[in-house]
Design an enzyme around this catalytic site. Structure first.
Site, PDB file in Angstrom:
ATOM      1  N   HIS A  39      42.035  40.835  31.755  1.00 24.56           N
ATOM      2  CA  HIS A  39      40.815  41.236  32.438  1.00 24.56           C
ATOM      3  C   HIS A  39      39.673  41.704  31.534  1.00 24.56           C
ATOM      4  CE1 HIS A  39      38.628  43.752  35.586  1.00 24.56           C
ATOM      5  NE2 HIS A  39      38.790  42.594  36.189  1.00 24.56           N
ATOM      6  N   LYS A  91      36.406  41.774  28.960  1.00 31.64           N
ATOM      7  CA  LYS A  91      35.246  40.918  28.749  1.00 31.64           C
ATOM      8  C   LYS A  91      34.567  41.409  27.470  1.00 31.64           C
ATOM      9  CE  LYS A  91      35.744  41.634  33.459  1.00 31.64           C
ATOM     10  NZ  LYS A  91      36.647  40.584  33.780  1.00 31.64           N
ATOM     11  N   HIS A  97      28.767  44.485  39.572  1.00 34.17           N
ATOM     12  CA  HIS A  97      30.101  44.199  39.039  1.00 34.17           C
ATOM     13  C   HIS A  97      30.380  45.140  37.872  1.00 34.17           C
ATOM     14  CE1 HIS A  97      33.069  41.585  36.725  1.00 34.17           C
ATOM     15  NE2 HIS A  97      33.640  41.751  37.897  1.00 34.17           N
TER      16      HIS A  97
END
Length: 650
Positions: free
Chosen positions: A74, A76, A464
């Site tokens: 997960h 980034k 987000h």
């Protein structure tokens, strides 16, 4: 894959550029074969490799890989090499064009300059919560190297990243990396392990006389111990009795562990890297005062042996005696804590060979570091925070206080805010994850606050972001201090970790030790974020390079966030589904949904899924490996480790 191709084209990356991309794949990440977890999918980019980082057996259901857990890759983040610097980027945005154009995300980056010569020491720097030195050095490089190593651990051609990271100076890092790596993690108690002997260059020597530097520890298992003491091999139980007697007479350290001896055995044809594990009470090795317990696992021995043979590192080992006896009787595998001692780091750039980078990468991936919640505690524990001045986030975590005046604030958009967004609820349905059950449990505690995007031109765009803030207000002026986290961690146990008690009761297995040593942290996801700290005034220098007020950090939502009104409801999964059905979303929204399907894999936040037992047992391939080794060792002629004192290797 088509979204990734569009991203590469959009960035205009030269097709000859070496590119490594790590991403999630529900099938390939759980494959035990590294070959199945790598690919070169684009003929237009021949130097691009796609990797799917591995998930450990310890988070699988039923201890079998086919019964996969809920883990997700997960993070980034980007690592961009340039001629004069390396740029580290930590963001909450996925590699999807819409997330960089129409979705609100957080992005942080910093450039780190080249060194005059590579330096491997920062890759092993340890900073503990007990370190309150105002001039303490940063562990940014070690956290970065450890996390990247975990992604490419069994892909030798990617191990070159370790030597590349050593070329840059991370001393000016303005934040602390916060990483999560899937697994069942134990607290590092190497600081309490007073070992006396080390394995290096095929021999065992006295660590006390060598003056080597403690760098950290690795937790692994003894393989073959149940084979060694089974009835067919030890008919009258004499070897088991000897082992129990030796363990009973051995000194224990503050963690309740006993030192064992590691010995290279290059004469075993089944594995030239084999490392035997012996227990002895006297370390003099007279007749009958030692017993071989078993061996290091094959995947551990394959990097311990070449690194120790090359003289780069030396290793000691400790076990919990009760676990060793339980394993000998056919119980669970025995943990062995490898204590790592350091070399002359200045010589590594001159001596290291390309073939030794893969073992070094494996070491960095295995070395114990605080992760998830424990990492947050480790960094924040370096400061004395004045709880009475706290105005936001975590505070007095007593039940009575929380029931009367909850100290935590959850900032989450209402369903009305999401419904009135530029594209309705469609984009947020694959970005937000909050169950109706969780909302119903928490609604009466009045902890929910609306997420109003900041700056104002972001209003209407889906959010987000994964941000946490703890804020204190100074009594003497208008300044504030505290900390801010941003990155990939959602507010879930899968991301931050779930605390579990060790099956061996802490009061018995870890005498006179803080109970936290009996706990393990169960993490499902790979995650990465960055923590910014503005320390309390007068406590220490501002080691993070930030200004004197926390308020200079721009948050992606309005602060203070308005509290939910009585009629407000968060954008739960159920609420968004109900709105979508009522509105019969437009064709534009449907187009958005099609692309959003590839954007995010929400955490499983409904419930903590417990497995019945997490104590790792020997896998079938480890049993086969152990039997091959034992078959080539005459038990009546086990050569004891040679104990010698040598000059300081560092």
């Amino acid at each position: 894959m088509h979204t990734l191709n569009r991203f590469l084209s959009y960035c205009g990356l030269p097709n000859h550029l070496p590119i490594t991309i790590a991403c999630h794949n529900a099938e390939k990440c759980w494959s035990a074969s590294s070959d199945k977890r790598t690919s070169t999918p684009y003929s237009d980019y021949p130097n691009l490799i796609l990797i799917h980082p591995p998930f450990p057996d310890s988070i699988a259901f039923g201890k079998e890989r086919k019964n996969r857990g809920v883990g997700c890759h997960h993070p980034k983040f980007f690592v961009l090499q340039r001629q004069d610097a390396i740029r580290i980027v930590v963001t909450s945005a996925n590699l999807v064009s819409r997330q960089w154009n129409r979705i609100t995300n957080t992005v942080w980056w910093q450039d780190f300059p080249c060194r005059n010569a590579p330096d491997y020491l920062p890759l092993f720097t340890r900073v503990s919560s007990n370190d309150r030195d105002e001039d303490s050095i940063s562990d940014f490089a070690a956290q970065l190297a450890g996390f990247m190593s975990s992604l490419v651990i069994d892909i030798p051609e990617q191990a070159y990243w370790i030597s590349e990271l050593a070329k840059y100076d991370y001393g000016g890092a303005v934040g602390h990396l916060i990483a999560s790596i899937p697994g069942l993690h134990m607290q590092d108690c190497s600081h309490a392990a007073k070992t006396e002997h080390c394995l290096t260059v095929n021999e065992v020597f006295s660590s006390q006389s060598s003056g080597t530097k403690l760098l950290g520890s690795v937790t692994t298992f003894v393989v073959g111990i149940s084979h060694r003491f089974r009835t067919a091999t030890d008919l009258n139980g004499s070897q088991l009795k000897t082992m129990a007697s030796l363990l009973g007479n051995c000194r224990q350290n503050a963690c309740g562990m006993t030192e064992v001896i590691l010995k290279r055995n290059t004469s075993i044809a089944a594995d030239i890297n084999a490392v035997g594990i012996f227990v002895t009470a006297s370390y003099e090795f007279s007749d009958g005062d030692y017993v071989q317990l078993g061996f290091l696992p094959k995947d551990i021995a394959k990097w311990v042996s070449p690194l120790s043979d090359a003289g780069f590192f030396s290793f000691s080992a400790c076990i919990f005696p009760k676990e060793a006896i339980a394993a000998a009787l056919g119980g669970s595998g025995t943990k062995v804590q490898l204590i790592l001692y350091g070399p002359n780091f200045s010589e590594i750039p001159n001596l290291i060979q390309p073939g030794q980078l893969a073992p070094l990468c494996s070491l960095l991936a295995h070395i114990q570091r605080c992760l998830g919640l424990w990492r947050l505690q480790e960094v924040l524990g370096r400061y004395r925070w004045p709880e009475s001045l706290e105005t936001d986030f975590w505070g007095c975590w007593t039940i009575n206080h929380e029931l009367k005046n909850a100290s935590i604030r959850i900032i989450f958009p209402t369903i009305e805010r999401v419904k009135n967004g530029t594209c309705g609820v469609a984009p947020s349905r694959f970005l937000l994850s909050l169950s109706e059950k969780t909302w119903q449990r928490l609604r009466n505690y009045k902890v929910f606050h609306d997420a109003i995007p900041h700056p104002g031109d972001r209003i209407g765009h889906p959010m987000h972001v994964k941000v946490a803030c703890r804020r204190f207000q100074s009594k003497t002026d208008t300044s504030s201090f505290g900390w801010v986290y941003c990155g990939s961690h959602n507010f879930s146990p899968a991301a931050w970790g779930h605390l579990m008690q060790h099956p061996f009761d802490a009061s018995k297995s870890f005498p006179a030790v803080n109970s936290s040593l009996g706990q393990r942290l169960h993490i499902c996801n790979y995650e990465l974020g960055v923590l910014f700290i503005v320390p309390p005034p007068g406590t220490c220098k501002n080691i993070d390079g930030l200004k004197s007020s926390l308020d200079v950090i721009d948050l992606p939502f309005v602060m203070p966030a308005p509290k939910y009104q009585h009629s407000d409801r968060p954008a739960t999964t159920q609420a968004m589904r109900e709105v979508a059905l009522l509105e019969r979303e437009s064709s534009l929204a449907s187009e958005v949904v099609e692309e959003m399907m590839n954007e995010e894999i929400p955490d499983e936040e409904e419930e903590i899924i417990e497995t019945a037992e997490f104590m790792a047992r020997e896998k079938e391939e480890e049993k086969i490996y152990a039997e091959m080794l034992w078959s080539q060792v005459e038990l009546t002629e086990c050569y004891p480790p040679l104990v010698i004192a040598i000059a300081n290797i560092s």
